[in-house]
Scaffold this active site. Structure first.
Site, PDB file in Angstrom:
ATOM      1  N   CYS A   1      52.098 -20.487  46.376  1.00 21.50           N
ATOM      2  CA  CYS A   1      51.661 -20.029  45.056  1.00 21.50           C
ATOM      3  C   CYS A   1      52.260 -18.655  44.754  1.00 21.50           C
ATOM      4  CB  CYS A   1      50.136 -19.987  45.007  1.00 21.50           C
ATOM      5  SG  CYS A   1      49.451 -19.600  43.376  1.00 21.50           S
ATOM      6  N   CYS A   2      52.209 -17.756  45.741  1.00 26.92           N
ATOM      7  CA  CYS A   2      52.804 -16.426  45.576  1.00 26.92           C
ATOM      8  C   CYS A   2      54.305 -16.527  45.314  1.00 26.92           C
ATOM      9  CB  CYS A   2      52.560 -15.578  46.821  1.00 26.92           C
ATOM     10  SG  CYS A   2      50.864 -15.008  47.047  1.00 26.92           S
TER      11      CYS A   2
ATOM     12  N   CYS B   1      45.979 -11.067  41.778  1.00 23.00           N
ATOM     13  CA  CYS B   1      45.553 -12.188  40.952  1.00 23.00           C
ATOM     14  C   CYS B   1      44.037 -12.375  41.073  1.00 23.00           C
ATOM     15  CB  CYS B   1      46.266 -13.461  41.395  1.00 23.00           C
ATOM     16  SG  CYS B   1      48.044 -13.462  41.060  1.00 23.00           S
TER      17      CYS B   1
ATOM     18  N   CYS C   1      42.404 -14.304  43.951  1.00 22.31           N
ATOM     19  CA  CYS C   1      42.717 -13.790  45.289  1.00 22.31           C
ATOM     20  C   CYS C   1      42.263 -12.349  45.493  1.00 22.31           C
ATOM     21  CB  CYS C   1      44.217 -13.901  45.539  1.00 22.31           C
ATOM     22  SG  CYS C   1      44.842 -15.597  45.453  1.00 22.31           S
TER      23      CYS C   1
ATOM     24  N   CYS D   1      51.693 -10.800  50.054  1.00 21.86           N
ATOM     25  CA  CYS D   1      52.153 -11.914  49.224  1.00 21.86           C
ATOM     26  C   CYS D   1      53.622 -12.204  49.456  1.00 21.86           C
ATOM     27  CB  CYS D   1      51.917 -11.609  47.746  1.00 21.86           C
ATOM     28  SG  CYS D   1      52.813 -10.164  47.150  1.00 21.86           S
TER      29      CYS D   1
END
Length: 252
Positions: free
Chosen positions: A128-129, A209, A212, A237
């Site tokens: 995702c990162c 985010c 997170c 990240c």
């Protein structure tokens, strides 16, 4: 109690640190100035919209340096962070470029793994990162010879040896606040009326985010609110993960 009330305590050597930071930024603007009139500078400031980066933005603007600013808008930022971004774009003397993920990549990832994929495994969180941060970062840094970050040695064990100037990678990374304490950061914010994310007033020292990031409790590590469900050693990240050991501390 605001973050300023809670944290704004300058260290004994703050004036010296501030002068060093100003000198590093000023020299960098000269070293990486545009090669031709009208071209973009060869250096840029990565702004996460956290306290440290807002200090750096203020310094770049107040010193009237020819250094651009970029923000990674991941599509998962808090409303407070997005509102701060709009204020920054409206008030900054230096241009602010916003980079977003490739929409199709986000849609495919969420469709395949679900919107809460980051909680399922470290591999999925890092994937995702990669989509939301790393790929946009590569575009933000394209054509740049150097970049500026708000990394500080005090932030975490993984950052304890962050050098002021890091020449160990092909692109030079400058960390002008490497020596600053959290108290120094907030002392500068208080003294210069620097705009900041109101989440800092709600015990969010490190803001990423929304899915997170959480607030921290008294006594918790500075970055305890980032990816709190993961092992401590994995809490990056990828933006500041190095492929080789950090070099010895360098001076400007």
């Amino acid at each position: 109690m605001s973050a300023i009330d809670l944290h704004a305590r300058a260290s004994a050597t703050f004036a010296q640190k501030l002068a060093e930071t100003q000198a590093v930024l000023t020299q960098a603007a000269q070293d990486y100035a545009p090669l031709t009139p009208g071209a973009a500078p060869r250096i840029t400031l990565a702004c996460s919209l956290g306290a440290e980066d807002m200090v750096l933005v203020h310094l770049v603007n107040s010193l009237q340096l020819n250094i651009g600013i970029f923000v990674l808008e991941t599509g998962q930022l808090h409303p407070e962070t997005l509102t701060l971004l709009e204020r920054l774009k409206a008030s900054s003397r230096a241009p602010v470029d916003v980079f977003t993920p490739v929409n199709e990549a986000v849609v495919q990832f969420v469709s395949r793994e679900g919107k809460d994929a980051m909680y399922k495994s470290i591999a999925l969180r890092k994937a995702c990162c990669q989509i939301r941060k790393m790929e946009p970062l590569s575009r933000a840094l394209a054509g740049k010879e150097a970049w500026i970050t708000g990394l500080r040695r005090e932030q975490s064990g993984a950052r304890a040896e962050v050098p002021l100037i890091d020449r160990s990678e092909p692109r030079v990374k400058l960390n002008p606040l490497a020596d600053w304490t959290w108290g120094d950061v907030w002392h500068y914010i208080a003294n210069n009326q620097v705009d900041y994310n109101p989440l800092h007033d709600q015990f969010y020292p490190s803001i990423g985010c929304a899915p997170c990031t959480r607030a921290i409790s008294l006594g918790e590590d500075f970055r305890a609110g980032r990816w709190w469900w993961e092992d401590e050693a994995a809490k990056e990240c990828g933006l500041h993960v190095k492929s080789s050991p950090l070099p010895e501390k360098l001076s400007s």
